[in-house]
Design an enzyme around this catalytic site. Structure first.
Site, PDB file in Angstrom:
ATOM      1  N   ARG A  15       0.842  -1.196   0.000  1.00 46.11           N
ATOM      2  CA  ARG A  15       0.000   0.000   0.000  1.00 46.11           C
ATOM      3  C   ARG A  15       0.886   1.258   0.000  1.00 46.11           C
ATOM      4  NH1 ARG A  15      -3.542  -1.453   5.188  1.00 46.11           N
ATOM      5  NH2 ARG A  15      -1.491  -2.232   5.784  1.00 46.11           N
ATOM      6  N   LYS A  75       2.166   2.115   7.097  1.00 41.35           N
ATOM      7  CA  LYS A  75       2.630   1.342   8.259  1.00 41.35           C
ATOM      8  C   LYS A  75       3.507   2.200   9.170  1.00 41.35           C
ATOM      9  CE  LYS A  75       1.683  -2.389   8.801  1.00 41.35           C
ATOM     10  NZ  LYS A  75       0.431  -2.956   9.342  1.00 41.35           N
ATOM     11  N   TYR A  94      -0.481   4.695  10.433  1.00 39.87           N
ATOM     12  CA  TYR A  94      -0.770   3.726  11.493  1.00 39.87           C
ATOM     13  C   TYR A  94       0.487   3.593  12.357  1.00 39.87           C
ATOM     14  CZ  TYR A  94      -4.972   1.946   9.107  1.00 39.87           C
ATOM     15  OH  TYR A  94      -6.215   1.814   8.519  1.00 39.87           O
ATOM     16  N   HIS A  96       0.266   1.912  16.058  1.00 42.38           N
ATOM     17  CA  HIS A  96       0.099   0.760  16.973  1.00 42.38           C
ATOM     18  C   HIS A  96       1.248   0.702  17.986  1.00 42.38           C
ATOM     19  CE1 HIS A  96      -3.355  -0.774  14.822  1.00 42.38           C
ATOM     20  NE2 HIS A  96      -2.709  -0.616  13.687  1.00 42.38           N
ATOM     21  N   GLU A 118      -4.998   4.884  13.895  1.00 41.89           N
ATOM     22  CA  GLU A 118      -5.886   3.949  14.603  1.00 41.89           C
ATOM     23  C   GLU A 118      -6.540   4.542  15.849  1.00 41.89           C
ATOM     24  OE1 GLU A 118      -2.627   3.599  14.373  1.00 41.89           O
ATOM     25  OE2 GLU A 118      -1.750   3.214  16.340  1.00 41.89           O
ATOM     26  N   SER A 134     -11.178  -3.091   8.186  1.00 44.89           N
ATOM     27  CA  SER A 134     -12.087  -4.152   8.638  1.00 44.89           C
ATOM     28  C   SER A 134     -13.077  -4.502   7.533  1.00 44.89           C
ATOM     29  CB  SER A 134     -12.851  -3.700   9.889  1.00 44.89           C
ATOM     30  OG  SER A 134     -12.003  -3.730  11.014  1.00 44.89           O
ATOM     31  N   ASP A 198     -23.683 -12.849  17.577  1.00 46.45           N
ATOM     32  CA  ASP A 198     -23.118 -11.738  18.344  1.00 46.45           C
ATOM     33  C   ASP A 198     -23.748 -11.787  19.720  1.00 46.45           C
ATOM     34  OD1 ASP A 198     -22.272  -9.017  19.265  1.00 46.45           O
ATOM     35  OD2 ASP A 198     -21.583  -8.853  17.198  1.00 46.45           O
ATOM     36  N   VAL A 239     -14.694 -11.447  16.046  1.00 51.53           N
ATOM     37  CA  VAL A 239     -15.043 -10.797  17.315  1.00 51.53           C
ATOM     38  C   VAL A 239     -13.976  -9.766  17.683  1.00 51.53           C
ATOM     39  CG1 VAL A 239     -16.238 -12.825  18.202  1.00 51.53           C
ATOM     40  CG2 VAL A 239     -13.858 -12.451  18.799  1.00 51.53           C
ATOM     41  N   ASP A 270      -5.237 -10.878  14.467  1.00 53.62           N
ATOM     42  CA  ASP A 270      -4.370  -9.755  14.869  1.00 53.62           C
ATOM     43  C   ASP A 270      -4.558  -9.413  16.342  1.00 53.62           C
ATOM     44  OD1 ASP A 270      -6.915  -8.734  14.439  1.00 53.62           O
ATOM     45  OD2 ASP A 270      -6.186  -6.804  13.721  1.00 53.62           O
ATOM     46  N   VAL A 298      -4.400 -15.123   8.353  1.00 47.21           N
ATOM     47  CA  VAL A 298      -3.479 -14.073   7.905  1.00 47.21           C
ATOM     48  C   VAL A 298      -3.756 -12.788   8.696  1.00 47.21           C
ATOM     49  CG1 VAL A 298      -2.752 -12.670   5.947  1.00 47.21           C
ATOM     50  CG2 VAL A 298      -3.259 -15.101   5.616  1.00 47.21           C
ATOM     51  N   ALA A 299      -2.715 -12.257   9.304  1.00 42.13           N
ATOM     52  CA  ALA A 299      -2.905 -11.112  10.209  1.00 42.13           C
ATOM     53  C   ALA A 299      -3.060  -9.786   9.465  1.00 42.13           C
ATOM     54  CB  ALA A 299      -1.744 -11.033  11.190  1.00 42.13           C
ATOM     55  N   ASN A 300      -2.556  -9.708   8.216  1.00 42.66           N
ATOM     56  CA  ASN A 300      -2.711  -8.443   7.459  1.00 42.66           C
ATOM     57  C   ASN A 300      -3.415  -8.723   6.144  1.00 42.66           C
ATOM     58  OD1 ASN A 300      -0.561  -9.834   6.324  1.00 42.66           O
ATOM     59  ND2 ASN A 300       0.416  -7.973   5.582  1.00 42.66           N
TER      60      ASN A 300
HETATM   61  N1  LIG Z   1      -6.695 -10.059   9.943  1.00 40.06           N
HETATM   62  C1  LIG Z   1      -6.814  -8.852   9.437  1.00 40.06           C
HETATM   63  O1  LIG Z   1      -6.191  -8.506   8.445  1.00 40.06           O
HETATM   64  C2  LIG Z   1      -7.755  -7.866  10.076  1.00 40.06           C
HETATM   65  C3  LIG Z   1      -8.118  -6.685   9.400  1.00 40.06           C
HETATM   66  C4  LIG Z   1      -9.053  -5.834  10.006  1.00 40.06           C
HETATM   67  C5  LIG Z   1      -9.583  -6.150  11.271  1.00 40.06           C
HETATM   68  N2  LIG Z   1      -9.172  -7.300  11.899  1.00 40.06           N
HETATM   69  C6  LIG Z   1      -9.690  -7.710  13.219  1.00 40.06           C
HETATM   70  O2  LIG Z   1     -11.008  -8.217  13.104  1.00 40.06           O
HETATM   71  C7  LIG Z   1     -11.624  -8.178  14.378  1.00 40.06           C
HETATM   72  C8  LIG Z   1     -13.021  -7.598  14.277  1.00 40.06           C
HETATM   73  O3  LIG Z   1     -12.931  -6.220  13.939  1.00 40.06           O
HETATM   74  P1  LIG Z   1     -14.211  -5.307  13.738  1.00 40.06           P
HETATM   75  O4  LIG Z   1     -13.736  -4.041  13.134  1.00 40.06           O
HETATM   76  O5  LIG Z   1     -15.287  -6.050  13.061  1.00 40.06           O
HETATM   77  O6  LIG Z   1     -14.659  -5.051  15.248  1.00 40.06           O
HETATM   78  P2  LIG Z   1     -16.090  -4.531  15.752  1.00 40.06           P
HETATM   79  O7  LIG Z   1     -15.855  -3.931  17.075  1.00 40.06           O
HETATM   80  O8  LIG Z   1     -16.746  -3.727  14.687  1.00 40.06           O
HETATM   81  O9  LIG Z   1     -16.959  -5.868  15.908  1.00 40.06           O
HETATM   82  C9  LIG Z   1     -16.670  -6.860  16.852  1.00 40.06           C
HETATM   83  C10 LIG Z   1     -17.970  -7.562  17.208  1.00 40.06           C
HETATM   84  O10 LIG Z   1     -17.638  -8.707  18.025  1.00 40.06           O
HETATM   85  C11 LIG Z   1     -18.719  -8.865  18.913  1.00 40.06           C
HETATM   86  N3  LIG Z   1     -18.349  -9.785  19.979  1.00 40.06           N
HETATM   87  C12 LIG Z   1     -17.576  -9.589  21.075  1.00 40.06           C
HETATM   88  N4  LIG Z   1     -17.523 -10.707  21.813  1.00 40.06           N
HETATM   89  C13 LIG Z   1     -18.266 -11.650  21.176  1.00 40.06           C
HETATM   90  C14 LIG Z   1     -18.623 -12.999  21.438  1.00 40.06           C
HETATM   91  N5  LIG Z   1     -18.193 -13.621  22.537  1.00 40.06           N
HETATM   92  N6  LIG Z   1     -19.397 -13.655  20.548  1.00 40.06           N
HETATM   93  C15 LIG Z   1     -19.860 -13.040  19.434  1.00 40.06           C
HETATM   94  N7  LIG Z   1     -19.571 -11.756  19.145  1.00 40.06           N
HETATM   95  C16 LIG Z   1     -18.791 -11.070  20.005  1.00 40.06           C
HETATM   96  C17 LIG Z   1     -19.024  -7.442  19.355  1.00 40.06           C
HETATM   97  O11 LIG Z   1     -20.308  -7.346  19.963  1.00 40.06           O
HETATM   98  C18 LIG Z   1     -18.939  -6.699  18.029  1.00 40.06           C
HETATM   99  O12 LIG Z   1     -20.187  -6.617  17.375  1.00 40.06           O
HETATM  100  C19 LIG Z   1     -10.677  -7.355  15.238  1.00 40.06           C
HETATM  101  O13 LIG Z   1      -9.877  -8.229  16.013  1.00 40.06           O
HETATM  102  C20 LIG Z   1      -9.826  -6.633  14.239  1.00 40.06           C
HETATM  103  O14 LIG Z   1      -8.579  -6.247  14.775  1.00 40.06           O
HETATM  104  C21 LIG Z   1      -8.273  -8.134  11.325  1.00 40.06           C
END
Ligand SMILES: NC(=O)c1ccc[n+]([C@@H]2O[C@H](COP(=O)([O-])OP(=O)(O)OC[C@H]3O[C@@H](n4cnc5c(N)ncnc54)[C@H](O)[C@@H]3O)[C@@H](O)[C@H]2O)c1
Length: 371
Positions: A15, A75, A94, A96, A118, A134, A198, A239, A270, A298-300
């Site tokens: 990016r 980054k 970003y 972090h 962030e 997300s 949820d 979640v 992540d 995959v974390a990213n």
């Molecule tokens: N891997 C990647 O590349 C990548 C990229 C972006 C985001 N993410 C990660 O994805 C995850 C979700 O991000 P988001 O933006 O959707 O967050 P968000 O806050 O919008 O949504 C999280 C949801 O999880 C729900 N939740 C919490 N505990 C729960 C449970 N026990 N059971 C069911 N639901 C539950 C919450 O109520 C909420 O609605 C985060 O960890 C974020 O860091 C990863």
């Protein structure tokens, strides 16, 4: 203001902080924009495009760090980049910082004004500069899951949407926030049989109203989770408990109840992941198999679709970049407390409370930077 963007040097980061279109906007506001040669190659934006948009192409990042008043990146700055930051220079990217004491120490030493994407907030209490990533990861999770479900990749050999006369795949989305909503949208759009779990009743209500009959919603408790996971062809882990590691909602015993060749996509990796058997993988080797269940962790994820991700990111970062360039960072933050929330390090001080607490460093309230 002189604004600069450099080629990202973190491993496999394609990016770029400013698209040619963003450069065009900054130039139209009367700012001088410096772009390192090749900075946009990863998204197919060549130097000539940037030049046409009004940028000056600069051969080396060092020249940009030496000249620009604001550096716009994606980054966190790597060690070599941190050594080039100057006192008073604005770094907008970003960061972090909480889990990264070395970076924090270098940013403090630099004296630069460091604004972290962030932690910038909005009126609804959300994190608008995180949201597009997300959205990308949520949408991509279904693509990644569909591919992993193919036989050659260890999957059950199930097509998400089925075909006329053959039932579609069952998709369980755990967590109905930004990632989960976007995953469910993609899966439902393909014709899959989608259930979103949820534990927030308001989230369930919103999702129910949006999806109507195109996806089911279910309260997330142990029994409901176990049933959905056992029945699913594809499970998306989405979640988030803000500020905490993801809860391990799918245990290793639960894998034994699943269909062989079913797929888990742990987007929450992540934050440590929400499946007990998850460990972070890379785009080079995204999946592995435990007890016959394919794991994609995959974390990213957004890095794989660098072009879409860059444009999605610029859509939300550019308005603040323009205001910082037009007004100066102090006036821009005086007018916008949400941007002030992004100030993490200023003049050698940590100005974001959670970062200071996590790293055991003295905390200076960000508003002191505006005095
Ligand atoms: N891997 C990647 O590349 C990548 C990229 C972006 C985001 N993410 C990660 O994805 C995850 C979700 O991000 P988001 O933006 O959707 O967050 P968000 O806050 O919008 O949504 C999280 C949801 O999880 C729900 N939740 C919490 N505990 C729960 C449970 N026990 N059971 C069911 N639901 C539950 C919450 O109520 C909420 O609605 C985060 O960890 C974020 O860091 C990863």
């Amino acid at each position: 203001m002189i604004v600069g963007t450099v080629r990202e040097i973190k491993n496999h980061e394609y990016r770029v902080g400013l698209t040619p279109e963003s450069v065009h906007e900054l130039a139209a506001h009367g700012h001088e924009v410096l772009v390192e040669s090749g900075a946009g190659e990863g998204i197919g934006a060549h130097d000539a495009l940037y030049e046409r948009a009004g940028a000056r192409i600069v051969p080396a990042a060092a020249d940009i760090f030496a000249t620009a008043e604001m550096i716009v990146k994606v980054k966190e700055p790597q060690t070599d980049e941190r050594a080039m930051l100057r006192s008073g220079q604005i770094l907008y990217t970003y960061l972090h910082l909480a889990p990264d004491p070395e970076q924090t120490r270098d940013l403090i030493a630099s004296g630069a004004t460091c604004i972290a994407y962030e932690t910038v907030t909005d009126d609804s209490g959300g994190l608008p500069l995180l949201k597009p990533m997300s959205q990308v990861a949520g949408r991509m999770s279904i693509q990644a899951g569909a591919t992993a479900l193919e036989k050659a990749n260890g999957g059950r050999g199930v097509l998400l949407g089925g075909v006329p006369g053959v039932l579609p795949a069952k998709v369980a989305v755990i967590g109905g926030g930004v990632v989960g909503f976007n995953a469910a949208q993609m899966a439902a759009g393909l014709g899959a049989d989608v259930t979103i779990l949820d534990r927030d009743p308001q989230a369930l209500e919103r999702l129910g109203m949006y999806f109507e009959a195109r996806a089911k919603t279910r309260f997330s408790n142990r029994a409901n989770l176990a049933e959905c996971v056992a029945e699913a062809d594809l499970v998306i882990g989405a979640v988030l408990i803000p500020g905490a590691a993801a809860p391990k909602l799918v245990t290793s015993e639960m894998l034994g109840t699943m269909k062989k060749g079913a797929v888990l996509v742990d987007v929450a990796i992540d934050q440590g992941g929400c499946f007990e058997t998850s460990h972070a993988t890379t785009h080079a080797a995204p999946t592995y198999i435990v007890d016959g269940i394919v794991h994609y962790c995959v974390a990213n994820m957004p890095g794989a679709v660098a072009r879409t991700s860059t444009y999605a990111l610029n859509n939300v970062t550019l308005p603040h970049a323009l205001r910082i360039a037009d007004l100066g960072w102090q006036e821009a933050m005086r007018r916008d407390p949400h941007l002030l929330a992004g100030l993490n390090v200023w003049d050698g001080k940590v100005t974001y409370q959670a970062v200071a607490e996590d790293l055991g460093l003295p905390y200076t309230p960000a508003r002191e930077a505006l005095a």
